[in-house]
Write a protein that holds these residues in place. Structure first.
Motif, PDB file in Angstrom:
ATOM      1  N   THR A 214      35.517  29.985  61.379  1.00  0.00           N
ATOM      2  CA  THR A 214      36.270  30.556  62.118  1.00  0.00           C
ATOM      3  C   THR A 214      37.631  30.865  61.345  1.00  0.00           C
ATOM      4  OG1 THR A 214      37.104  28.518  62.902  1.00  0.00           O
ATOM      5  CG2 THR A 214      35.316  29.516  64.047  1.00  0.00           C
ATOM      6  N   GLY A 215      38.560  29.970  60.987  1.00  0.00           N
ATOM      7  CA  GLY A 215      39.866  29.977  60.625  1.00  0.00           C
ATOM      8  C   GLY A 215      39.776  30.592  59.282  1.00  0.00           C
ATOM      9  N   MET A 216      38.759  30.435  58.404  1.00  0.00           N
ATOM     10  CA  MET A 216      38.816  30.997  56.830  1.00  0.00           C
ATOM     11  C   MET A 216      38.512  32.391  57.027  1.00  0.00           C
ATOM     12  SD  MET A 216      39.532  28.988  54.357  1.00  0.00           S
ATOM     13  CE  MET A 216      38.702  29.349  52.848  1.00  0.00           C
ATOM     14  N   VAL A 217      37.535  32.773  57.895  1.00  0.00           N
ATOM     15  CA  VAL A 217      37.361  34.093  58.247  1.00  0.00           C
ATOM     16  C   VAL A 217      38.332  34.785  58.757  1.00  0.00           C
ATOM     17  CG1 VAL A 217      35.789  35.732  59.652  1.00  0.00           C
ATOM     18  CG2 VAL A 217      34.845  33.557  58.509  1.00  0.00           C
ATOM     19  N   SER A 218      39.199  34.240  59.714  1.00  0.00           N
ATOM     20  CA  SER A 218      40.570  35.117  60.171  1.00  0.00           C
ATOM     21  C   SER A 218      41.463  35.405  59.084  1.00  0.00           C
ATOM     22  CB  SER A 218      40.946  34.230  61.397  1.00  0.00           C
ATOM     23  OG  SER A 218      42.131  34.826  61.878  1.00  0.00           O
ATOM     24  N   LEU A 219      41.579  34.167  58.413  1.00  0.00           N
ATOM     25  CA  LEU A 219      42.602  34.230  57.181  1.00  0.00           C
ATOM     26  C   LEU A 219      42.324  35.276  56.182  1.00  0.00           C
ATOM     27  CD1 LEU A 219      43.307  30.458  56.521  1.00  0.00           C
ATOM     28  CD2 LEU A 219      44.955  31.938  57.597  1.00  0.00           C
ATOM     29  N   ASP A 220      41.071  35.552  55.810  1.00  0.00           N
ATOM     30  CA  ASP A 220      40.541  36.239  55.050  1.00  0.00           C
ATOM     31  C   ASP A 220      40.685  37.920  55.319  1.00  0.00           C
ATOM     32  OD1 ASP A 220      38.950  37.470  52.583  1.00  0.00           O
ATOM     33  OD2 ASP A 220      37.676  37.918  54.032  1.00  0.00           O
ATOM     34  N   ARG A 221      40.569  37.921  56.883  1.00  0.00           N
ATOM     35  CA  ARG A 221      40.835  39.326  57.459  1.00  0.00           C
ATOM     36  C   ARG A 221      42.059  39.751  57.270  1.00  0.00           C
ATOM     37  NH1 ARG A 221      37.273  38.307  62.775  1.00  0.00           N
ATOM     38  NH2 ARG A 221      35.495  39.122  62.381  1.00  0.00           N
ATOM     39  N   HIS A 222      43.189  38.883  57.266  1.00  0.00           N
ATOM     40  CA  HIS A 222      44.691  39.282  57.014  1.00  0.00           C
ATOM     41  C   HIS A 222      44.997  39.078  55.659  1.00  0.00           C
ATOM     42  CE1 HIS A 222      45.209  39.363  61.463  1.00  0.00           C
ATOM     43  NE2 HIS A 222      44.393  38.236  61.554  1.00  0.00           N
ATOM     44  N   GLY A 223      44.128  38.990  54.722  1.00  0.00           N
ATOM     45  CA  GLY A 223      44.594  38.773  53.396  1.00  0.00           C
ATOM     46  C   GLY A 223      45.017  37.735  52.891  1.00  0.00           C
ATOM     47  N   ALA A 224      45.081  36.560  53.827  1.00  0.00           N
ATOM     48  CA  ALA A 224      45.639  35.275  53.380  1.00  0.00           C
ATOM     49  C   ALA A 224      44.548  34.015  53.278  1.00  0.00           C
ATOM     50  CB  ALA A 224      46.569  34.907  54.600  1.00  0.00           C
TER      51      ALA A 224
END
Length: 518
Positions: A214-224
């Motif tokens: 969840t969190g890592m996937v979301s961070l990746d989507r935002h380039g972070a």
């Protein structure tokens, strides 16, 4: 509810101490809301957006050439059979040009490191072993020490923990991402093996999985996206330009991602695991690991805070995008907020105590009970949906993961408070040795949680019995204390469960796992 709470408190007529304590508690709660909203969205985003993760970013172009990869394996006082199994897996990599550098950091017992040295010799010229005494800076210090020993032709640096069994296709499937000149790092998720026979290890495994799905996937989507210490593949020039590994930080891995992104490099997070490690064998080791993971992000925020600020507020110039500034900053702000919320709860309890002392009665309106109940139930339902729909856990596994996370609540809070207040902390490795069963040691390892949880239950009872006329606000605070006390006591249950699994000798750390392709 916060807006309603402000209006509600403003209409109360209480003593000065009660009023000051309740307003202070509400103010601290309000301060943490923006960060909590960002973190909550990061956790729920994969559920809200379904499977819209950009597959094109996860599928690299076909490899036109094979850049040399230098794989670094930091070791400190590890069971030699565990490290040897890791090296044997690395020897099977389906990739033509790589080397493996094993850096044994300050291991005093030769019986632990000499078998590893001998295995490197048997595996051939690709494997080099370094036993070094006097290295400081823990894992980051070892990685910095070994970096100059890498082959000068190595364009990529990989980091693999001493207990990870790597899939043969790992490099073949991932190096293609570096065809993009500004690709800084490619990160695969943490994953675990050998937990099937242990309820403690299985629940911990599913608890770990939530963040990586969840969190890592979301961070990746935002380039972070973050580097997370193992199964990391980093462009050598980016690592050197960023200044190497941060020996001052307990999370030297995620800290590096800030500096690499600040230089204008990109990153990719892969959702499929390419290697699996071992779950900590005891609750004490589990909680020590989480202390480090909690403490470090606050250090990152303190060191790099100016990178996240706009220029008119004194921000330091960098290549970070607005989204990267938000999410990298929030990685530390949210952790600090955990401690702030704990202080807010303490002020609320003090406020309820003041009301009891001053014989003040506040009836709680139905709206507040309804809002609090709906918020709590909604949170539980969404958590269950995340576990079932995103993580792929069964109902029992979801409940176990929730209990495992609850058992870490106190150590997370303590780590947040210590980091925010600047109290020093040391880097502790996660042991791979399986200890003998000892119920006494298990209870001692969770003694802080046991005592704190029991104290909160007792305090809740004291508030209920002392509340004049059944004051609704005092009752609500008492319920919060009961809930928090039970959460902390879950650590005792987890510690005893881990010890039971050790006693039954059902933990199988060397169990094989199915390949990603299968």
């Amino acid at each position: 509810m916060l807006v309603w709470g402000v209006r509600f408190l403003a209409g109360l007529s209480l003593s000065t101490p009660s009023t000051a304590l309740l307003w202070s508690a509400l103010a601290l709660s309000i301060v943490t809301v923006p960060s909590a909203v960002v973190t909550t969205r990061e956790g729920w985003e994969p559920l809200l957006q379904g499977r819209r993760h950009d597959d094109r970013r996860r599928r690299p172009p076909r490899i036109a050439r094979f850049p040399k990869v230098s794989i670094h394996v930091p070791v400190h006082a590890e069971p030699p059979e565990v490290v040897i199994a890791t090296l044997d897996r690395l020897a099977r990599l389906d990739y033509p040009d790589f080397e493996v550098l094993v850096v044994d950091n300050n291991t005093e017992d030769p019986e632990l490191w000499r078998p590893v040295e001998e295995q490197c010799r048997r595996l051939g010229g690709r494997f080099r072993f370094f036993h070094v005494d006097g290295i400081t800076g823990a894992k980051a210090g070892a990685l910095n020490w070994v970096l100059p020993h890498a082959d000068p032709a190595a364009e990529l640096i990989a980091v693999v923990d001493a207990d990870y069994h790597v899939e043969p296709s790992w490099l073949q499937d991932t190096v293609g991402h570096f065809a993009e000149p500004r690709m800084g790092f490619v990160q695969a998720p943490h994953a675990y093996r050998g937990h099937e026979g242990s309820r403690f290890a299985t629940w911990a495994n599913w608890e770990y999985a939530v963040f990586f799905r969840t969190g890592m996937v979301s961070l990746d989507r935002h380039g972070a996206g973050l580097t997370v210490g193992t199964m990391s593949l980093i462009r050598t020039s980016a690592l050197v330009e960023a200044g190497g590994w941060a020996e001052w930080c307990l999370t030297e891995d995620s800290e590096l991602s800030i500096r690499i992104h600040a230089l204008g490099y990109h990153s990719v997070y892969l959702t499929e695991p390419y290697g699996r490690g071992l779950v900590p064998p005891t609750f004490e080791a589990y909680r020590r690991q989480r202390f480090r993971w909690t403490y470090g992000p606050v250090q990152e925020l303190g060191r790099h805070g100016r990178l996240f600020l706009p220029s008119f507020l004194g921000g330091r110039g960098s290549e970070l995008t607005r989204s990267q500034r938000l999410h990298h900053a929030n990685h530390g702000i949210d952790v600090a907020g955990i401690g702030v919320r704990a202080i807010a709860l303490g002020l609320g309890v003090a406020g309820a105590g003041s009301m009891v002392i001053h014989d003040e009665v506040v009836r709680m309106p139905f709206e507040l009970w309804l809002g609090a109940t709906a918020s709590l139930l909604g949170s539980w339902v969404l958590r269950l949906l995340v576990h079932r729909r995103v993580v792929g856990a069964s109902l029992g596994q979801a409940v176990g993961a929730t209990l495992a996370f609850a058992s870490l609540s106190l150590v997370i809070t303590v780590a947040s408070l210590r980091a925010t207040c600047g109290v020093p902390a040391q880097w502790h490795r996660t042991t791979k040795f399986r200890p003998r069963s000892s119920a006494l040691r298990a209870i001692r390892g969770a003694s802080t949680e046991t005592l704190t949880g029991s104290a909160l239950l007792a305090l809740g009872v004291a508030l209920l019995t002392s509340a004049s006329g059944g004051s609704g606000l005092v009752v609500m605070v008492a319920i919060a204390l009961f809930a928090k006390g039970l959460v902390f006591l879950s650590a005792t249950a987890m510690a005893l469960m881990a010890d039971r699994d050790l006693r039954r000798a059902v933990v199988r750390p060397q169990v094989e796992f199915e390949s990603v392709a299968a």
